[in-house]
Design a protein around this motif. Sequence first.
Motif, PDB file in Angstrom:
ATOM      1  N   LEU A  11       5.155   4.630  11.831  1.00  0.00           N
ATOM      2  CA  LEU A  11       4.597   3.345  11.411  1.00  0.00           C
ATOM      3  C   LEU A  11       3.171   3.548  10.913  1.00  0.00           C
ATOM      4  O   LEU A  11       2.342   4.138  11.607  1.00  0.00           O
ATOM      5  CB  LEU A  11       4.606   2.377  12.611  1.00  0.00           C
ATOM      6  N   LEU A  12       2.912   3.085   9.694  1.00  0.00           N
ATOM      7  CA  LEU A  12       1.540   3.116   9.188  1.00  0.00           C
ATOM      8  C   LEU A  12       1.137   1.676   8.866  1.00  0.00           C
ATOM      9  O   LEU A  12       1.723   1.032   8.000  1.00  0.00           O
ATOM     10  CB  LEU A  12       1.451   3.986   7.932  1.00  0.00           C
ATOM     11  N   ILE A  13       0.139   1.187   9.594  1.00  0.00           N
ATOM     12  CA  ILE A  13      -0.327  -0.178   9.352  1.00  0.00           C
ATOM     13  C   ILE A  13      -1.458  -0.094   8.329  1.00  0.00           C
ATOM     14  O   ILE A  13      -2.439   0.616   8.547  1.00  0.00           O
ATOM     15  CB  ILE A  13      -0.808  -0.828  10.660  1.00  0.00           C
ATOM     16  N   THR A  14      -1.295  -0.767   7.205  1.00  0.00           N
ATOM     17  CA  THR A  14      -2.314  -0.694   6.155  1.00  0.00           C
ATOM     18  C   THR A  14      -2.924  -2.073   5.928  1.00  0.00           C
ATOM     19  O   THR A  14      -2.347  -3.097   6.313  1.00  0.00           O
ATOM     20  CB  THR A  14      -1.716  -0.190   4.831  1.00  0.00           C
ATOM     21  N   VAL A  38       6.767   4.174   7.301  1.00  0.00           N
ATOM     22  CA  VAL A  38       7.040   2.769   7.045  1.00  0.00           C
ATOM     23  C   VAL A  38       5.698   2.043   6.994  1.00  0.00           C
ATOM     24  O   VAL A  38       4.991   1.934   7.985  1.00  0.00           O
ATOM     25  CB  VAL A  38       7.965   2.190   8.128  1.00  0.00           C
ATOM     26  N   THR A  39       5.359   1.614   5.780  1.00  0.00           N
ATOM     27  CA  THR A  39       4.053   1.022   5.514  1.00  0.00           C
ATOM     28  C   THR A  39       4.142  -0.481   5.734  1.00  0.00           C
ATOM     29  O   THR A  39       4.988  -1.150   5.143  1.00  0.00           O
ATOM     30  CB  THR A  39       3.668   1.324   4.055  1.00  0.00           C
ATOM     31  N   THR A  40       3.276  -0.996   6.603  1.00  0.00           N
ATOM     32  CA  THR A  40       3.394  -2.396   7.027  1.00  0.00           C
ATOM     33  C   THR A  40       2.027  -3.060   7.033  1.00  0.00           C
ATOM     34  O   THR A  40       1.067  -2.484   7.524  1.00  0.00           O
ATOM     35  CB  THR A  40       3.987  -2.446   8.456  1.00  0.00           C
ATOM     36  N   ASN A  41       1.943  -4.245   6.489  1.00  0.00           N
ATOM     37  CA  ASN A  41       0.725  -5.047   6.603  1.00  0.00           C
ATOM     38  C   ASN A  41       0.854  -5.942   7.828  1.00  0.00           C
ATOM     39  O   ASN A  41       1.963  -6.258   8.259  1.00  0.00           O
ATOM     40  CB  ASN A  41       0.519  -5.927   5.358  1.00  0.00           C
ATOM     41  N   PRO A  42      -0.277  -6.357   8.386  1.00  0.00           N
ATOM     42  CA  PRO A  42      -0.217  -7.158   9.615  1.00  0.00           C
ATOM     43  C   PRO A  42       0.201  -8.601   9.380  1.00  0.00           C
ATOM     44  O   PRO A  42      -0.490  -9.540   9.769  1.00  0.00           O
ATOM     45  CB  PRO A  42      -1.648  -7.070  10.171  1.00  0.00           C
ATOM     46  N   GLU A  43       1.335  -8.783   8.714  1.00  0.00           N
ATOM     47  CA  GLU A  43       1.857 -10.129   8.459  1.00  0.00           C
ATOM     48  C   GLU A  43       3.323 -10.171   8.867  1.00  0.00           C
ATOM     49  O   GLU A  43       4.024  -9.181   8.744  1.00  0.00           O
ATOM     50  CB  GLU A  43       1.836 -10.447   6.966  1.00  0.00           C
ATOM     51  N   VAL A  44       3.767 -11.370   9.263  1.00  0.00           N
ATOM     52  CA  VAL A  44       5.135 -11.509   9.748  1.00  0.00           C
ATOM     53  C   VAL A  44       6.146 -11.059   8.696  1.00  0.00           C
ATOM     54  O   VAL A  44       7.088 -10.322   8.992  1.00  0.00           O
ATOM     55  CB  VAL A  44       5.401 -12.975  10.169  1.00  0.00           C
ATOM     56  N   SER A  45       5.954 -11.460   7.436  1.00  0.00           N
ATOM     57  CA  SER A  45       6.957 -11.140   6.414  1.00  0.00           C
ATOM     58  C   SER A  45       7.030  -9.634   6.172  1.00  0.00           C
ATOM     59  O   SER A  45       8.108  -9.080   5.978  1.00  0.00           O
ATOM     60  CB  SER A  45       6.648 -11.869   5.115  1.00  0.00           C
ATOM     61  N   SER A  46       5.891  -8.977   6.202  1.00  0.00           N
ATOM     62  CA  SER A  46       5.879  -7.538   5.990  1.00  0.00           C
ATOM     63  C   SER A  46       6.561  -6.807   7.146  1.00  0.00           C
ATOM     64  O   SER A  46       7.325  -5.861   6.944  1.00  0.00           O
ATOM     65  CB  SER A  46       4.438  -7.064   5.824  1.00  0.00           C
ATOM     66  N   VAL A  47       6.308  -7.264   8.367  1.00  0.00           N
ATOM     67  CA  VAL A  47       6.916  -6.625   9.539  1.00  0.00           C
ATOM     68  C   VAL A  47       8.432  -6.799   9.499  1.00  0.00           C
ATOM     69  O   VAL A  47       9.195  -5.878   9.766  1.00  0.00           O
ATOM     70  CB  VAL A  47       6.338  -7.207  10.844  1.00  0.00           C
ATOM     71  N   ARG A  48       8.866  -7.977   9.103  1.00  0.00           N
ATOM     72  CA  ARG A  48      10.303  -8.200   9.046  1.00  0.00           C
ATOM     73  C   ARG A  48      10.969  -7.305   7.992  1.00  0.00           C
ATOM     74  O   ARG A  48      12.026  -6.736   8.229  1.00  0.00           O
ATOM     75  CB  ARG A  48      10.626  -9.652   8.764  1.00  0.00           C
ATOM     76  N   ASP A  49      10.330  -7.168   6.838  1.00  0.00           N
ATOM     77  CA  ASP A  49      10.880  -6.286   5.810  1.00  0.00           C
ATOM     78  C   ASP A  49      10.922  -4.844   6.296  1.00  0.00           C
ATOM     79  O   ASP A  49      11.847  -4.092   5.973  1.00  0.00           O
ATOM     80  CB  ASP A  49      10.047  -6.376   4.530  1.00  0.00           C
ATOM     81  N   GLY A  60       0.791  -1.233   0.000  1.00  0.00           N
ATOM     82  CA  GLY A  60       0.000   0.000   0.000  1.00  0.00           C
ATOM     83  C   GLY A  60       0.822   1.281   0.000  1.00  0.00           C
ATOM     84  O   GLY A  60       0.323   2.336   0.389  1.00  0.00           O
ATOM     85  N   LYS A  61       2.069   1.211  -0.472  1.00  0.00           N
ATOM     86  CA  LYS A  61       2.915   2.408  -0.511  1.00  0.00           C
ATOM     87  C   LYS A  61       2.356   3.454  -1.459  1.00  0.00           C
ATOM     88  O   LYS A  61       2.273   4.637  -1.124  1.00  0.00           O
ATOM     89  CB  LYS A  61       4.335   2.048  -0.980  1.00  0.00           C
ATOM     90  N   THR A  62       1.987   3.019  -2.663  1.00  0.00           N
ATOM     91  CA  THR A  62       1.519   3.977  -3.659  1.00  0.00           C
ATOM     92  C   THR A  62       0.176   4.570  -3.235  1.00  0.00           C
ATOM     93  O   THR A  62      -0.033   5.784  -3.318  1.00  0.00           O
ATOM     94  CB  THR A  62       1.438   3.284  -5.033  1.00  0.00           C
ATOM     95  N   THR A  63      -0.701   3.714  -2.723  1.00  0.00           N
ATOM     96  CA  THR A  63      -1.986   4.175  -2.195  1.00  0.00           C
ATOM     97  C   THR A  63      -1.748   5.228  -1.110  1.00  0.00           C
ATOM     98  O   THR A  63      -2.392   6.283  -1.082  1.00  0.00           O
ATOM     99  CB  THR A  63      -2.739   2.963  -1.594  1.00  0.00           C
ATOM    100  N   THR A  64      -0.800   4.931  -0.227  1.00  0.00           N
ATOM    101  CA  THR A  64      -0.492   5.834   0.879  1.00  0.00           C
ATOM    102  C   THR A  64       0.139   7.132   0.382  1.00  0.00           C
ATOM    103  O   THR A  64      -0.252   8.225   0.808  1.00  0.00           O
ATOM    104  CB  THR A  64       0.450   5.127   1.883  1.00  0.00           C
ATOM    105  N   SER A  65       1.103   7.031  -0.536  1.00  0.00           N
ATOM    106  CA  SER A  65       1.752   8.241  -1.057  1.00  0.00           C
ATOM    107  C   SER A  65       0.718   9.176  -1.650  1.00  0.00           C
ATOM    108  O   SER A  65       0.750  10.393  -1.412  1.00  0.00           O
ATOM    109  CB  SER A  65       2.774   7.875  -2.145  1.00  0.00           C
ATOM    110  N   ALA A  66      -0.196   8.611  -2.439  1.00  0.00           N
ATOM    111  CA  ALA A  66      -1.211   9.432  -3.099  1.00  0.00           C
ATOM    112  C   ALA A  66      -2.094  10.122  -2.060  1.00  0.00           C
ATOM    113  O   ALA A  66      -2.359  11.332  -2.153  1.00  0.00           O
ATOM    114  CB  ALA A  66      -2.060   8.553  -4.021  1.00  0.00           C
TER     115      ALA A  66
END
Lengths: 254, 270
Positions: free
Chosen positions: B178-181, B141-152, B15-21
């Motif tokens: 931190l922005l959780i999307t 820092v755009t993060t989805n509620p998943e382990v892989s996204s949090v680690r990245d 959701g980076k592009t969605t968020t940037s916009a």
Amino acid sequence: MSSKAGVELKGGMYTFMSLKLHTSDTDIINQQLADKVQQAPAFFKNTPVVVDFSALEALTDEQFDANELIECVRRHKLVPIVASLSNKSSPLGDSIAIPLIEGSVRSAATQKSTEKQSSQEQTEEQNEPSSAIEGSTISREVEFIVKAPLFINKPVRSGQQIYARETDLIIMGPVGPGAEVIADNNIHIYGPLRGRALCGVSGNASTRIFCTSLEAELVSVAGSFRMLETIPPELRGKPAQIWLEDGKLRIEPL
Amino acid sequence: MTKTIVVTSGKGGVGKTTTSASIATGLAKRGYKTVVIDFDVGLRNLDLVMGCERRVVYDLVNLVNQESSLHQTLIKDKRIENLYILPASQTRDKDALTIEGIARVMHKLKKSDFDYIICDSPAGIEKGAKMALYFADEAIVTTNPEVSSVRDSDRILGILQSESKRSKMNEEPVKEHLLITRYNPGRVKDGQMLSVDDIVDLLAIPLLGIIPESPTVLDCSNEGKPVILDDDSEAGQAYSDAIDRLLGEITKPHRFMEAPKKGFLSRLFG
Ligand SMILES: Nc1ncnc2c1ncn2[C@@H]1O[C@H](COP(=O)(O)OP(=O)(O)O)[C@@H](O)[C@H]1O
Ligand SMILES: [Mg+2]
């Protein structure tokens, strides 16, 4: 356009890891390097090293091939940048295919890093893996000078490495998964340990790791290590300490 | 003073592009002169989300290569005063960008009195992502509620600390948000996703906002309308709240963290 200088030539002091060779036996070097590197592969990967040949200068080049030893160092993903000899014009020097420097790197490096420590400006070294742990691989003659601990007061992130050379490492904050914290002495983590922690990496078996929540991928004391799967589930997420007793790794709640 | 904010994540599709916009649009709506830059060279889609894809003539690579002027390259938004889009190139690859070239662009934007420069980062931790974050003063820092996204995200936070201009120049560190999307409280409750508390605990940086998973986001993207302009949607409102916090109202309570109460019918049918 401004006439701003595009290049600048300056004298500078850098600390490098130096690797002292005490034998010309490639098998021994291979084995010991493999052991060492395996403890912290990410830490050693692509790290520049000064290869110290001073102990082998008495041998003639018929007795060993210096470039083969350098090749051997390369195979372990270390990057030999320069060879150090006590006398550059010794016959050995002619046969070495990388640049040469003269003199005792060891003392220079030690002095340099001591200065750095005392000026209190010892930050994490993830971009500067050049800090010396000279001689620790092949020799074992590590001197422990009493030094200020390396103090980190922010989270250690995935992909970062911190190395406390010849001292304690104190971290105020979490150590993320995939992060690596390394020390020659003890490691204290006031936060969850989710990455890898290796203490006593230069061989000091009386060092310990302490953390306020044990969720580590790997813990290691003086080369004895354990992975997450083998850490008892009842200790996970709890404050714990890790140490060596009679050569066995022990993990106990705090 | 111009503020440069990078929207970054490591992982793609979070959701980076969605968020940037939406962040750029929200700031411009509050009266700040704002430009949003698409750093995703080769995969441009910010212009689609902003609804200006047919007006792209020149792009970031042209500007970096000094083949076009700032005036020629910036696209002025038709809905919101003070909002500009700097599109990425569709045809070039990421190697077309250089730090020196981007430094020149940043300098020009600062001289044009922009209040905010929003940098939409490509995925990954390679050169493109590093370029996008290099000049940042702040990072979302755009993060989805998943382990892989949090680690990245953890990884990208490390890179911000060591590879941004601020870190290289030994300046005050980049300010982290931190922005959780794509947050889905129902799936958190089922244990399929990490909770807000888990994520904040893992990343240990201040929470700017929680954007709920919502089909409106895709509808808006398809229309070329940043979701923040949809006042009725929860996602739009959540982005508005995030703007308030970004502008200093840090104690504003977080919404949309609870699963909606099930209605009578759905309770009957589970
Ligand atoms: N809050 C949300 N709810 C539902 N879908 C979303 C949300 N945020 C983003 N998406 C969708 O996820 C996909 C990836 O989003 P995008 O912003 O392009 O991510 P990125 O730029 O990180 O790759 C798009 O299809 C977008 O519509
Ligand atoms: Mg994108």
